[in-house]
Design a protein around this motif. Structure first.
Motif, mmCIF file in Angstrom:
data_model
loop_
_atom_site.group_PDB
_atom_site.id
_atom_site.type_symbol
_atom_site.label_atom_id
_atom_site.label_comp_id
_atom_site.label_asym_id
_atom_site.label_seq_id
_atom_site.Cartn_x
_atom_site.Cartn_y
_atom_site.Cartn_z
ATOM 1 N N HIS A 162 6.812 1.326 -0.485
ATOM 2 C CA HIS A 162 5.867 1.100 -1.444
ATOM 3 C C HIS A 162 4.452 1.675 -1.242
ATOM 4 N N TRP A 163 3.525 2.040 -2.528
ATOM 5 C CA TRP A 163 2.604 3.050 -2.319
ATOM 6 C C TRP A 163 1.175 2.484 -1.136
ATOM 7 N N ALA A 164 1.415 0.990 -1.074
ATOM 8 C CA ALA A 164 0.490 0.571 0.113
ATOM 9 C C ALA A 164 0.857 0.230 1.383
ATOM 10 N N GLU A 165 2.271 0.878 1.506
ATOM 11 C CA GLU A 165 3.076 0.476 2.877
ATOM 12 C C GLU A 165 2.153 0.717 4.039
ATOM 13 N N ASP A 166 1.448 1.909 4.147
ATOM 14 C CA ASP A 166 0.751 2.324 5.175
ATOM 15 C C ASP A 166 -0.239 1.116 5.651
ATOM 16 N N VAL A 167 -1.122 0.853 4.443
ATOM 17 C CA VAL A 167 -2.352 -0.088 4.640
ATOM 18 C C VAL A 167 -1.918 -1.463 5.008
ATOM 19 N N ILE A 168 -0.889 -1.656 4.499
ATOM 20 C CA ILE A 168 -0.295 -3.208 4.712
ATOM 21 C C ILE A 168 0.323 -3.186 6.090
ATOM 22 N N ASN A 169 0.860 -2.134 6.730
ATOM 23 C CA ASN A 169 1.278 -1.953 7.967
ATOM 24 C C ASN A 169 0.091 -2.181 9.116
ATOM 25 N N GLU A 170 -0.900 -1.314 8.802
ATOM 26 C CA GLU A 170 -1.966 -1.371 9.703
ATOM 27 C C GLU A 170 -2.885 -2.694 9.604
ATOM 28 N N LEU A 171 -2.999 -3.215 8.564
ATOM 29 C CA LEU A 171 -3.742 -4.592 8.617
ATOM 30 C C LEU A 171 -2.842 -5.694 9.344
ATOM 31 N N ALA A 172 -1.454 -5.695 8.824
ATOM 32 C CA ALA A 172 -0.560 -6.770 9.214
ATOM 33 C C ALA A 172 -0.482 -6.422 11.125
ATOM 34 N N ASP A 173 -0.372 -5.262 11.532
ATOM 35 C CA ASP A 173 -0.221 -5.199 12.846
ATOM 36 C C ASP A 173 -1.576 -5.530 13.390
ATOM 37 N N LYS A 174 -2.725 -5.489 12.761
ATOM 38 C CA LYS A 174 -4.221 -6.102 13.412
ATOM 39 C C LYS A 174 -4.274 -7.632 13.233
ATOM 40 N N ASP A 175 -3.299 -8.397 12.379
ATOM 41 C CA ASP A 175 -3.409 -9.680 12.226
ATOM 42 C C ASP A 175 -4.507 -9.884 11.270
ATOM 43 N N ILE A 176 -4.753 -8.947 10.448
ATOM 44 C CA ILE A 176 -5.763 -9.243 9.063
ATOM 45 C C ILE A 176 -5.036 -9.543 8.004
ATOM 46 N N ILE A 177 -3.819 -9.279 7.652
ATOM 47 C CA ILE A 177 -3.226 -9.886 6.575
ATOM 48 C C ILE A 177 -2.086 -10.484 7.023
ATOM 49 N N HIS A 178 -1.502 -11.349 6.246
ATOM 50 C CA HIS A 178 -0.307 -12.251 6.669
ATOM 51 C C HIS A 178 0.874 -12.049 5.215
ATOM 52 N N GLY A 179 1.920 -12.434 5.682
ATOM 53 C CA GLY A 179 3.145 -12.425 4.525
ATOM 54 C C GLY A 179 3.112 -13.712 3.913
ATOM 55 N N VAL A 180 4.044 -13.900 2.834
ATOM 56 C CA VAL A 180 4.143 -15.118 2.595
ATOM 57 C C VAL A 180 5.384 -15.817 3.252
ATOM 58 N N SER A 181 6.090 -14.881 4.096
ATOM 59 C CA SER A 181 7.291 -15.376 5.117
ATOM 60 C C SER A 181 7.401 -14.314 6.267
ATOM 61 N N ASP A 182 7.945 -14.767 7.209
ATOM 62 C CA ASP A 182 8.194 -13.963 8.231
ATOM 63 C C ASP A 182 8.786 -12.414 7.912
ATOM 64 N N THR A 183 9.278 -12.353 6.731
ATOM 65 C CA THR A 183 9.998 -11.167 6.466
ATOM 66 C C THR A 183 9.670 -10.600 5.031
ATOM 67 N N GLU A 184 8.726 -11.188 4.330
ATOM 68 C CA GLU A 184 8.278 -10.693 3.063
ATOM 69 C C GLU A 184 6.544 -11.000 3.209
ATOM 70 N N PHE A 185 6.073 -9.827 2.134
ATOM 71 C CA PHE A 185 4.902 -9.918 2.278
ATOM 72 C C PHE A 185 4.355 -10.081 0.516
ATOM 73 N N ASN A 186 5.580 -9.643 -0.219
ATOM 74 C CA ASN A 186 5.206 -9.919 -1.527
ATOM 75 C C ASN A 186 4.061 -9.132 -2.130
ATOM 76 N N PRO A 187 4.086 -7.888 -2.272
ATOM 77 C CA PRO A 187 3.028 -6.904 -2.465
ATOM 78 C C PRO A 187 2.577 -6.916 -3.732
ATOM 79 N N ASP A 188 3.628 -7.131 -4.686
ATOM 80 C CA ASP A 188 3.199 -7.190 -6.067
ATOM 81 C C ASP A 188 2.902 -8.546 -6.585
ATOM 82 N N GLY A 189 2.775 -9.381 -5.767
ATOM 83 C CA GLY A 189 2.432 -10.881 -6.224
ATOM 84 C C GLY A 189 0.886 -10.800 -6.563
ATOM 85 N N THR A 190 0.458 -12.143 -7.270
ATOM 86 C CA THR A 190 -0.842 -11.867 -7.749
ATOM 87 C C THR A 190 -1.678 -12.731 -6.787
ATOM 88 N N VAL A 191 -3.011 -12.576 -6.708
ATOM 89 C CA VAL A 191 -4.021 -13.252 -5.975
ATOM 90 C C VAL A 191 -5.037 -14.084 -6.700
#
Length: 239
Positions: free
Chosen positions: A39-68
């Motif tokens: 995904h084009w935002a993979e690196d940013v998502i990885n970085e923020l998730a590793d810092k516990d800044i963002i969270h997924g919709v489940s243990d294995t899915e982030f749903n990057p193209d879902g709406t906010v």
């Protein structure tokens, strides 16, 4: 409306640590997300998730193209800038009730005038005098004039990209302390004509503050709904 070179007062800000719990639900290491590979935002998502800044919709899915939603992004932006909310007051929180999870943020945002009036349907503002503390024997009651808004915020509605720019810029303006005036050249936005006139200046400032970079093809796509991946990138840029 053609965007030309304009002069505006820009203010300095010190942003607080990012708290993006409203990206919801489940804390997980980025390595566990199986839906962001390539995904084009993979690196940013990885970085923020590793810092516990963002969270997924489940243990294995982030749903990057879902709406906010509007409420979710309001919380993200307020938390990012360290802006606190306020306890719900009946009749002063637009269409939100005390049962809405985001009423604390919406009430605080209204009290601090950081909800763009353009985002409030059928907006009406009344200035009233509020008593902030009860009088005691040795202290007089404190009163102040505040704006009370009526209308509809639609907190559960997906937020558009131009609305995202408006909230982010309003939050930055709120926490700014020192004014710095300078001229800047407006960004080149291929689909500038599609930006609602009431959001044009917000979008310009969002580019100037480097919260957003636009699409790869030079469009801003103002009417498209903000995705979770895009929200993660904006939160990263708010640092």
């Amino acid at each position: 409306m053609k965007i030309g070179e304009i002069g505006m007062n820009i203010k300095k800000v010190v942003a607080a640590a990012l708290i993006l719990s409203s990206m919801t639900a489940v804390s997980a290491s980025a390595a566990e997300f199986n839906d962001i590979k390539g995904h084009w935002a993979e690196d940013v998502i990885n970085e923020l998730a590793d810092k516990d800044i963002i969270h997924g919709v489940s243990d294995t899915e982030f749903n990057p193209d879902g709406t906010v939603t509007r409420a979710e992004f309001l919380k993200m932006a307020m938390d990012s800038f360290g802006i606190v909310g306020h306890a719900y007051r009946d009749g002063e929180c637009l269409d939100a009730t005390n049962d809405d999870w985001y009423c604390y943020y919406l009430q605080g945002a209204l009290d601090k005038n950081i909800i763009p009036k353009e985002m409030i349907e059928n907006c009406n503002v009344t200035k009233v005098t509020k008593t902030l503390a009860e009088a005691t024997d040795d202290k007089e009651a404190v009163t102040t004039d505040v704006n009370v808004y009526t209308g509809k915020f639609d907190g559960d509605k997906p937020i558009t990209r131009e609305e995202m720019a408006a909230i982010a810029v309003c939050c930055k303006n709120y926490v700014c302390k020192d004014e710095v005036g300078f001229l800047f050249k407006s960004p080149i936005i291929k689909d500038e004509a599609e930006i609602d006139e009431k959001y044009v200046n917000y979008v310009i400032l969002a580019y100037v503050f480097r919260y957003i970079n636009g699409m790869e093809d030079g469009r801003f796509a103002p009417k498209e709904n903000l995705t979770r991946a895009q929200a993660a990138v904006v939160m990263n840029n708010l640092k």
